[in-house]
Design an enzyme around this catalytic site. Structure first.
Site, PDB file in Angstrom:
ATOM      1  N   ASN A 213      61.017  52.337  72.016  1.00 28.78           N
ATOM      2  CA  ASN A 213      60.110  53.250  72.538  1.00 28.78           C
ATOM      3  C   ASN A 213      60.362  52.885  74.293  1.00 28.78           C
ATOM      4  OD1 ASN A 213      58.416  50.947  73.550  1.00 28.78           O
ATOM      5  ND2 ASN A 213      57.969  50.750  71.383  1.00 28.78           N
ATOM      6  N   ASP A 282      55.646  50.250  65.621  1.00 27.02           N
ATOM      7  CA  ASP A 282      54.792  50.265  64.200  1.00 27.02           C
ATOM      8  C   ASP A 282      55.584  50.225  63.087  1.00 27.02           C
ATOM      9  OD1 ASP A 282      52.496  50.286  65.540  1.00 27.02           O
ATOM     10  OD2 ASP A 282      52.660  52.126  66.028  1.00 27.02           O
ATOM     11  N   PRO A 310      54.858  43.701  60.994  1.00 27.10           N
ATOM     12  CA  PRO A 310      53.664  42.761  60.836  1.00 27.10           C
ATOM     13  C   PRO A 310      52.697  43.275  62.415  1.00 27.10           C
ATOM     14  CG  PRO A 310      55.687  41.813  61.242  1.00 27.10           C
ATOM     15  CD  PRO A 310      56.145  43.147  61.068  1.00 27.10           C
ATOM     16  N   ASP A 311      51.436  42.988  62.176  1.00 34.54           N
ATOM     17  CA  ASP A 311      50.928  43.052  63.586  1.00 34.54           C
ATOM     18  C   ASP A 311      50.702  41.685  64.314  1.00 34.54           C
ATOM     19  OD1 ASP A 311      48.778  43.351  65.555  1.00 34.54           O
ATOM     20  OD2 ASP A 311      48.013  45.114  64.768  1.00 34.54           O
ATOM     21  N   PHE A 332      46.781  44.389  74.440  1.00 31.81           N
ATOM     22  CA  PHE A 332      46.778  45.810  75.357  1.00 31.81           C
ATOM     23  C   PHE A 332      46.574  47.085  74.398  1.00 31.81           C
ATOM     24  CE2 PHE A 332      48.304  45.490  79.817  1.00 31.81           C
ATOM     25  CZ  PHE A 332      47.790  44.148  79.942  1.00 31.81           C
ATOM     26  N   LYS A 346      40.118  49.506  69.101  1.00 31.94           N
ATOM     27  CA  LYS A 346      41.417  48.735  68.638  1.00 31.94           C
ATOM     28  C   LYS A 346      40.933  47.150  69.075  1.00 31.94           C
ATOM     29  CE  LYS A 346      45.334  50.606  69.507  1.00 31.94           C
ATOM     30  NZ  LYS A 346      46.390  51.323  70.209  1.00 31.94           N
TER      31      LYS A 346
END
Ligand code: CTP
Length: 404
Positions: A213, A282, A310-311, A332, A346
């Site tokens: 990105n 993501d 994974p987050d 963030f 979030k």
């Protein structure tokens, strides 16, 4: 704004070929809003003219303790009383030895000796041949100067003017400027360890292609720099970006979200603060091909399928350290619209006490940004400013939360 703005610095030059870098330093200090008073030893004048430094500093240069321009003929007293700091760059081996013994046979050393030590810090940037630097006499002097409360900056490493290679070069002007900025920054994170993720991740499709990105990493790098300036021990886990590592920051380079998670898990124990600025992909391709995927001439396109990454932030936020408050987690949110609503949701979803929202498309790659700080009690805006300035404000905010 630089912490140096509005300061008055006496820039002393002793004799050394690194004096050419002092011209650059003088210019950089003036650009940062510092008034610079240059004082040179006779030896320094063999390497650099006073005229050059007068032109760059915009002030007459002092080279002698007998300077008749001072009404009381006490340049050593008058100059040192006005200073926020005296910076000697280059500091030759001989000049450091003289400082150590309280020698005072010319204006610069006389002024250093006459400065009020509680009010006017003395910072020296050593510069010499590698053998001179490594000599036990010099190392003994450096240790004693530090013990006497003098701030001795590091030396650089590399090719030297004499043709040899090793330790002893004077730091570059930009590095000295950075160290001076750190010197004048309030140490609101002294004794803390801070872990920062920054930049995008890259998820391979095959050995030559992948998805990523537009994150530049600039905000995260600015936060790492601000945390180091504030006195923290900082580790920066960076996705693929071409930014220089902030001075004094430990950097770990990673590529994929998986690599980033592993690096974070390896470094997060013992940290006091975790700031996740990385724009983690993501999804990643379900299968990454070992060899380049070739066109087969049929016009058929490859069918890619994805799995969720994974987050990292949510994983860390669920750890015992974060849950007990030993680790303060900051997330963030890069959004394209409805910033407050998305950032509020979030924060709860990630389980962090503080979430910083920003408009991703407006800020990716830019040097400026605006931030929205969202916590359990509401939101506060940090208006549009440079990422460096915002990073300092955010670090101040985090430091204040740690003491509550
Ligand atoms: N983050 C993370 N690991 C991920 C995704 C995000 O650690 N796999 C972190 C980011 O570093 C950031 C926060 O989570 O601190 C939010 O990232 P963002 O991309 O804005 O949100 P997402 O979780 O991806 O949610 P969405 O795509 O729905 O906006």
């Amino acid at each position: 704004m630089s912490t140096l703005a509005g300061k008055h610095i006496v820039l002393g030059l002793s004799g050394g070929i690194a004096a050419f870098k002092s011209a650059e330093l003088c210019r950089a200090l003036v650009k940062a809003g510092v008034t610079v008073q240059v004082v040179m030893t006779e030896a320094a004048e063999h390497f650099m003219t006073a005229v050059t430094l007068q032109a760059l500093s915009g002030r007459p240069v002092y080279t002698s303790q007998w300077d008749p321009r001072e009404a009381n003929n006490m340049a050593h007293i008058n100059l040192s009383r006005e200073a926020d700091a005296i910076v000697v760059a280059p500091a030759s081996a001989d000049f450091m030895a003289k400082l150590l013994h309280g020698g005072a046979d010319e204006l610069l050393s006389l002024m250093c000796l006459a400065r009020p030590i509680d009010k006017v810090p003395l910072i020296v940037a050593p510069a010499m041949n590698r053998e001179m630097w490594a000599n036990p006499a010099t190392q003994r002097n450096v240790a004693q100067l530090k013990a006497d409360g003098i701030h001795v900056l590091d030396v650089g490493q590399g090719d030297q003017a004499c043709g040899e290679t090793g330790d002893g070069r004077m730091l570059e002007a930009e590095e000295i400027l950075d160290d001076l900025e750190a010197f004048f920054s309030p140490k609101v994170l002294a004794g803390k360890s801070v872990l920062v993720t920054a930049g995008p991740t890259y998820e391979a499709i095959d050995p030559v292609r992948g998805i990523t990105n537009l994150s530049s990493g600039k905000m995260g790098f600015a936060i790492a720099r601000a945390a180091r300036m504030a006195g923290a021990d900082v580790t920066l886990i960076a996705g693929p970006v071409s930014l220089e590592t902030p001075r004094g920051v430990k950097r770990v380079n990673v590529r994929s979200a998986h690599d980033m998670l592993q690096a974070v898990q390896a470094h997060v124990p013992d940290q006091g603060v975790f700031v996740a600025t990385a724009a983690v992909a993501d999804w990643r391709p379900a299968n990454s091909a070992d060899q380049k995927i070739k066109k087969d001439g049929s016009g058929q396109t490859p069918q890619l399928s994805f799995v969720e990454n994974p987050d990292i932030l949510a994983t860390v936020a669920q750890s015992a350290a974060a849950q007990t408050g030993a680790l303060f987690c900051v997330g963030f949110a890069a959004e394209s619209h409805d910033l407050l609503a998305h950032a509020t949701a979030k924060r709860l979803r990630k389980g962090v006490p503080l979430l910083v929202g920003n408009i991703g498309p407006a800020t990716f790659g830019q040097d400026d940004n605006a931030l929205l700080l969202v916590d359990a009690s509401g939101a506060r805006e940090l208006p549009y400013a440079s990422k460096q300035a915002l990073a300092v404000q955010l670090i101040d905010d985090i430091a204040a939360r740690l003491t509550r």
